[in-house]
Write an enzyme that holds these catalytic residues in place. Structure first.
Site, PDB file in Angstrom:
ATOM      1  CE  LYS A 198      51.480  31.385  38.508  1.00 54.41           C
ATOM      2  NZ  LYS A 198      51.339  32.293  36.989  1.00 54.41           N
ATOM      3  CD  GLN A 212      50.682  31.381  33.754  1.00 57.82           C
ATOM      4  OE1 GLN A 212      50.021  31.629  34.793  1.00 57.82           O
ATOM      5  NE2 GLN A 212      52.045  31.254  33.676  1.00 57.82           N
ATOM      6  CG  ASP A 249      50.939  38.125  37.356  1.00 58.16           C
ATOM      7  OD1 ASP A 249      51.469  37.269  38.072  1.00 58.16           O
ATOM      8  OD2 ASP A 249      50.230  37.594  36.397  1.00 58.16           O
TER       9      ASP A 249
END
Ligand code: GUN
Length: 292
Positions: free
Chosen positions: A52, A96, A119
């Site tokens: 990422k 995460q 997200d």
């Protein structure tokens, strides 16, 4: 049979994003800034987060990685989330997953300001997605929609079977494939308790497999000319690889591929698109596209 090249498509989209960022910055606008929180040392999570950060560089974004040991308390982590919520330079951020067992993932997700939730996991974004309002759509389903669109694969009125009902993939995928403005398909969601799952699959024009069971979808489950999207990325031991493992999809590719009109490989199919769509959401965050 045509292979859907997620790696090439993702590279193209990242180049498109980089070009747009260049124009924004040249016009005096703000460079998009993504922050990521990584807790502990899970191998998969380390790889994802590293990729990422690399993707941010490729897109011309600013990125910040915040690392914490897995001894961090839930309260301390919630504090870190709150700091990012308030940081005006940070356009979007992710925590995460998975998190250590002593921390509630749901509590952390709900602590994230939904306007920075790139997200698309916050209930406000999930809810807005479900009723077709502008919002952050989670990266994997968004990436699959983008692949279907860029390969001109007809979904409207087609029968789509989704294998798996996870919050991250199965559920949002079903919502999106059903909605008129996205998939406009007839959707069936199958899971571990489904009766005659093989028969459901055999009737599908499009199968989206997201159950995390290597080689689950076999040739006898797929009709001729179907499109098969493989979301599976299970790590299986492989002594021939430097890492000691390889990624195995949910689809038995060798026998299913010859029957398909289109199929995604693993790796190089859905995987690269996921990070790419996180970049797209971050660009939207930088532009305040969905929320002020
Ligand atoms: N873990 C597995 N997939 C994801 C994802 O898309 N976002 C975050 N934050 N964690 C994940």
């Amino acid at each position: 049979m045509q292979l859907i090249d997620g790696k090439a498509t993702a590279a193209q989209i990242k180049a498109e994003i980089a070009e747009e960022v260049k124009q924004i910055v040249e016009a005096g606008g703000k460079r998009p800034h993504l922050a990521a929180i990584l807790v502990g040392h899970d191998g998969g999570s380390e790889t994802y987060v590293r990729n990422k950060v690399l993707a941010c560089e490729a897109c011309g974004f600013k990125s910040t990685l915040l690392r914490f040991e897995d001894t961090i308390s839930e309260e301390e982590l919630l504090n870190e989330v709150e700091k990012l919520n308030r940081d005006e330079d940070v356009d979007g951020f992710i925590v995460q997953l998975p998190l250590p067992r002593h921390i509630s993932e749901q509590k952390v997700i709900e602590a994230i300001d939904y306007r920075k939730d790139v997200d698309g996991f916050h209930p406000i974004n999930v809810g807005r997605m479900a009723i077709g309002l502008p919002c952050y759509i989670s990266a994997t389903p968004k990436g699959i929609l983008e692949l279907l669109r860029r390969y001109h694969i007809e979904t409207s009125g087609r029968k789509c079977v989704i294998l798996g009902r996870s919050n991250i993939v199965g559920k949002p995928m079903a919502q999106l494939m059903m909605q008129k403005q996205y998939g406009d398909a007839t959707v069936t969601v199958c899971h571990s308790r489904s009766r005659d799952l093989k028969k459901e699959c055999r009737e599908a024009d499009i199968i989206i497999a997201a159950i995390g069971q290597p080689d689950f979808v076999t040739a006898d489950m797929v009709k001729d000319g179907a499109t098969v999207i493989d979301v599976g990325t299970t790590r299986v031991p492989d002594a021939t690889k430097k890492s000691g493992f390889r990624l195995n999809g949910d689809v038995k590719f060798s026998e299913v591929a010859p029957k398909c009109a289109y199929i995604t490989p693993v790796p190089g199919g859905v995987g690269p698109m996921t990070i790419c769509m996180l970049m797209k959401n971050t660009l939207s965050a930088g532009k305040k596209e969905f929320y002020q």
